[in-house]
Design an enzyme around this catalytic site. Structure first.
Site, mmCIF file in Angstrom:
data_model
loop_
_atom_site.group_PDB
_atom_site.id
_atom_site.type_symbol
_atom_site.label_atom_id
_atom_site.label_comp_id
_atom_site.label_asym_id
_atom_site.label_seq_id
_atom_site.Cartn_x
_atom_site.Cartn_y
_atom_site.Cartn_z
ATOM 1 N N TYR A 50 70.588 79.517 95.705
ATOM 2 C CA TYR A 50 70.609 78.125 95.976
ATOM 3 C C TYR A 50 70.278 77.990 96.967
ATOM 4 O O TYR A 50 70.246 76.326 98.012
ATOM 5 C CB TYR A 50 70.969 77.435 94.828
ATOM 6 C CG TYR A 50 71.286 77.232 93.260
ATOM 7 C CD1 TYR A 50 70.422 78.193 92.907
ATOM 8 C CD2 TYR A 50 71.810 76.297 92.017
ATOM 9 C CE1 TYR A 50 69.563 78.081 91.410
ATOM 10 C CE2 TYR A 50 71.887 76.510 91.166
ATOM 11 C CZ TYR A 50 70.849 78.060 90.506
ATOM 12 O OH TYR A 50 71.527 77.803 89.080
ATOM 13 N N HIS A 108 72.655 86.619 87.250
ATOM 14 C CA HIS A 108 72.221 85.583 87.791
ATOM 15 C C HIS A 108 70.486 85.743 86.672
ATOM 16 O O HIS A 108 70.453 84.455 85.915
ATOM 17 C CB HIS A 108 71.409 85.124 89.329
ATOM 18 C CG HIS A 108 71.116 83.214 88.941
ATOM 19 N ND1 HIS A 108 70.747 83.266 90.235
ATOM 20 C CD2 HIS A 108 70.064 82.581 88.134
ATOM 21 C CE1 HIS A 108 70.362 81.454 89.991
ATOM 22 N NE2 HIS A 108 70.103 81.863 89.416
HETATM 23 N N1 LIG Z 1 70.928 80.091 85.630
HETATM 24 C C1 LIG Z 1 69.104 79.844 86.103
HETATM 25 O O1 LIG Z 1 68.306 80.735 85.795
HETATM 26 C C2 LIG Z 1 68.621 78.304 86.106
HETATM 27 C C3 LIG Z 1 69.513 77.456 86.402
HETATM 28 N N2 LIG Z 1 69.593 76.417 86.411
HETATM 29 C C4 LIG Z 1 70.787 75.194 86.964
HETATM 30 O O2 LIG Z 1 70.664 74.234 85.822
HETATM 31 C C5 LIG Z 1 70.049 72.792 86.794
HETATM 32 C C6 LIG Z 1 70.003 71.690 85.582
HETATM 33 O O3 LIG Z 1 68.252 72.431 86.094
HETATM 34 P P1 LIG Z 1 67.416 71.695 86.291
HETATM 35 O O4 LIG Z 1 66.004 72.835 86.970
HETATM 36 O O5 LIG Z 1 68.048 70.958 87.499
HETATM 37 O O6 LIG Z 1 66.758 70.922 85.458
HETATM 38 P P2 LIG Z 1 67.128 68.935 84.629
HETATM 39 O O7 LIG Z 1 66.440 69.553 83.388
HETATM 40 O O8 LIG Z 1 68.783 68.946 84.776
HETATM 41 O O9 LIG Z 1 65.916 67.858 85.749
HETATM 42 C C7 LIG Z 1 66.265 67.632 86.322
HETATM 43 C C8 LIG Z 1 64.935 66.411 87.447
HETATM 44 O O10 LIG Z 1 65.454 65.819 85.657
HETATM 45 C C9 LIG Z 1 65.702 64.016 86.714
HETATM 46 N N3 LIG Z 1 66.377 63.430 85.323
HETATM 47 C C10 LIG Z 1 68.037 64.294 85.491
HETATM 48 N N4 LIG Z 1 68.748 62.926 85.029
HETATM 49 C C11 LIG Z 1 67.717 62.105 84.145
HETATM 50 C C12 LIG Z 1 67.502 60.901 83.521
HETATM 51 N N5 LIG Z 1 68.441 60.772 83.400
HETATM 52 N N6 LIG Z 1 66.409 60.278 83.760
HETATM 53 C C13 LIG Z 1 65.619 60.772 83.673
HETATM 54 N N7 LIG Z 1 64.995 62.006 85.180
HETATM 55 C C14 LIG Z 1 66.313 62.545 85.638
HETATM 56 C C15 LIG Z 1 66.480 64.945 87.827
HETATM 57 O O11 LIG Z 1 66.019 63.903 88.957
HETATM 58 P P3 LIG Z 1 66.800 62.886 89.829
HETATM 59 O O12 LIG Z 1 67.804 64.242 90.669
HETATM 60 O O13 LIG Z 1 65.739 62.348 90.531
HETATM 61 O O14 LIG Z 1 67.634 62.342 89.020
HETATM 62 C C16 LIG Z 1 65.593 65.993 88.038
HETATM 63 O O15 LIG Z 1 64.224 66.146 89.026
HETATM 64 C C17 LIG Z 1 70.096 72.510 87.624
HETATM 65 O O16 LIG Z 1 70.197 72.123 88.613
HETATM 66 C C18 LIG Z 1 70.971 74.402 87.941
HETATM 67 O O17 LIG Z 1 72.090 74.381 88.668
HETATM 68 C C19 LIG Z 1 68.292 75.779 86.605
HETATM 69 C C20 LIG Z 1 67.254 76.275 86.798
HETATM 70 C C21 LIG Z 1 67.442 78.269 86.085
HETATM 71 O O1 LIG Z 2 67.306 78.141 89.807
HETATM 72 C C1 LIG Z 2 67.663 78.851 89.264
HETATM 73 O O2 LIG Z 2 68.640 79.498 89.098
HETATM 74 C C2 LIG Z 2 66.486 80.321 89.380
HETATM 75 O O3 LIG Z 2 66.955 80.458 88.692
HETATM 76 C C3 LIG Z 2 64.977 80.046 89.877
HETATM 77 O O4 LIG Z 2 64.436 80.554 88.772
HETATM 78 C C4 LIG Z 2 64.843 78.318 90.149
HETATM 79 O O5 LIG Z 2 64.508 77.408 88.522
HETATM 80 C C5 LIG Z 2 62.905 77.948 90.192
HETATM 81 O O6 LIG Z 2 63.414 78.120 90.949
HETATM 82 C C6 LIG Z 2 61.764 78.627 89.285
HETATM 83 O O7 LIG Z 2 61.212 78.268 90.311
#
Ligand SMILES: NC(=O)C1=CN([C@@H]2O[C@H](COP(=O)(O)OP(=O)(O)OC[C@H]3O[C@@H](n4cnc5c(N)ncnc54)[C@H](OP(=O)(O)O)[C@@H]3O)[C@@H](O)[C@H]2O)C=CC1
Ligand SMILES: O=C(O)C(=O)[C@@H](O)[C@H](O)C(=O)CO
Length: 278
Positions: A50, A108
């Site tokens: 990240y 990860h």
């Molecule tokens: N282990 C892995 O492979 C992965 C881990 N992750 C982790 O998971 C976390 C969360 O996943 P993420 O992909 O960010 O997706 P989320 O499902 O948490 O959605 C985030 C999005 O939703 C919006 N949002 C948040 N709260 C609200 C609400 N109450 N109403 C409307 N829109 C909302 C945010 O916008 P805004 O900021 O403008 O509110 C943002 O655009 C990541 O930040 C990361 O830490 C993610 C992907 C892969």
């Molecule tokens: O955000 C994470 O932790 C990921 O593993 C990525 O895969 C992320 O969700 C992404 O950038 C996918 O296009």
């Protein structure tokens, strides 16, 4: 309202909801994470990939909270899976975070074609022995990946952080984790850009309970027994996303949201058996 906790298989606890920090960067990350801590989040989810571990560490210090009141989670990327590389990866995370221990560290992605995830796991087992990481787990591991590392080390991950949202409710993987005593964490818990806020199963429950669709989805996550880690840069949404412990969905409401699941529901096709993320 106090956030309930989940007890893990190593005896430690996690808050029932954490805060996702991807893709927050630079000043927006520090101010966004500080406001999340002020809202009440105590579990902060980051990763080497990240590029914001420095900002997470800075936010921990700016918050002024005692270190032991916060849980910082990070992740070893695919390019660091060799044993020595994994050890160095965690030392790098500690340095960027400016912390002397990490609360939860995950592998990860399994990156099965590289076939070194078991080495990364052995490194985490040893780092835990040294006290540099308190709790160890994995992310995006399927049953075969879990069974291999458990078989090779005798150590079961405390956590498996997987993609989980209404269009991809992970019925099978939740059972796989539960059978092994592994706590499921949900990434993209709101469904990110495909958030199913307008689906009748979600919208009707929101109207019935006088809450927002986002709160319904996060409450559904909690009632499934998972730990969601929603990301929001907006203080108002951060607070709303945490405020899901004052109502309860009925079994039918939970089932109706789970029924939104689709075979092509993954956000970007991140199948752990084939997805490579270095
Ligand atoms: N282990 C892995 O492979 C992965 C881990 N992750 C982790 O998971 C976390 C969360 O996943 P993420 O992909 O960010 O997706 P989320 O499902 O948490 O959605 C985030 C999005 O939703 C919006 N949002 C948040 N709260 C609200 C609400 N109450 N109403 C409307 N829109 C909302 C945010 O916008 P805004 O900021 O403008 O509110 C943002 O655009 C990541 O930040 C990361 O830490 C993610 C992907 C892969
Ligand atoms: O955000 C994470 O932790 C990921 O593993 C990525 O895969 C992320 O969700 C992404 O950038 C996918 O296009």
């Amino acid at each position: 309202m106090a956030i309930p906790t989940r007890t893990l298989n190593d005896g430690s606890t996690l808050p029932a909801i954490g805060f996702g920090t991807y893709p927050l960067k630079d000043d927006e990350a520090v101010s966004g994470i500080v406001s999340a801590i002020e809202a009440g989040y105590r579990l902060l989810d980051t990763a080497v990939n990240y590029g914001n571990e420095q900002e997470v560490g800075e936010a921990v210090r700016v918050s002024g909270l005692p270190r032991e009141e916060l849980l910082v989670a990070s992740k070893i990327p695919g390019r660091h899976h060799g044993y020595d590389d994994a050890i160095a990866s965690v030392h790098g995370s500690l340095e960027r975070l400016g912390l002397d221990y990490i609360d939860l560290h995950l592998v990860h992605w399994p990156n099965p074609s590289v076939d070194k995830y078991a080495e990364a796991w052995r490194a985490l087992v040893d780092l835990r022995e040294q006290g540099l990481v308190r709790t160890i787990g994995v992310s995006n591991f399927a049953a075969a990946h879990l069974d291999r590392i458990i078989g090779e080390t005798g150590v079961t991950p405390a956590v498996n952080q997987i993609e989980l949202h209404p269009y991809f409710p992970q019925v099978d993987m939740r059972a796989v984790n539960a059978e092994r005593g592994i706590q499921t964490e949900s990434w993209s818990p709101l469904g990110k850009r495909q958030a199913p806020f307008a689906e009748p199963a979600v919208a009707d429950a929101a109207a019935a309970h006088g809450v927002t669709p986002g709160q319904v989805i996060l409450r559904w996550q909690v009632q499934l027994g998972s730990v969601p880690i929603p990301k929001s840069a907006t203080p108002e949404r951060q607070r709303a996303n945490l405020d899901v412990f004052g109502f309860e969905l009925s079994d039918d409401e939970v089932a109706a949201i789970t029924a939104l699941g689709r075979s092509d529901g993954r956000l970007f096709g991140g199948d752990p058996d084939t997805h490579e993320e270095m």
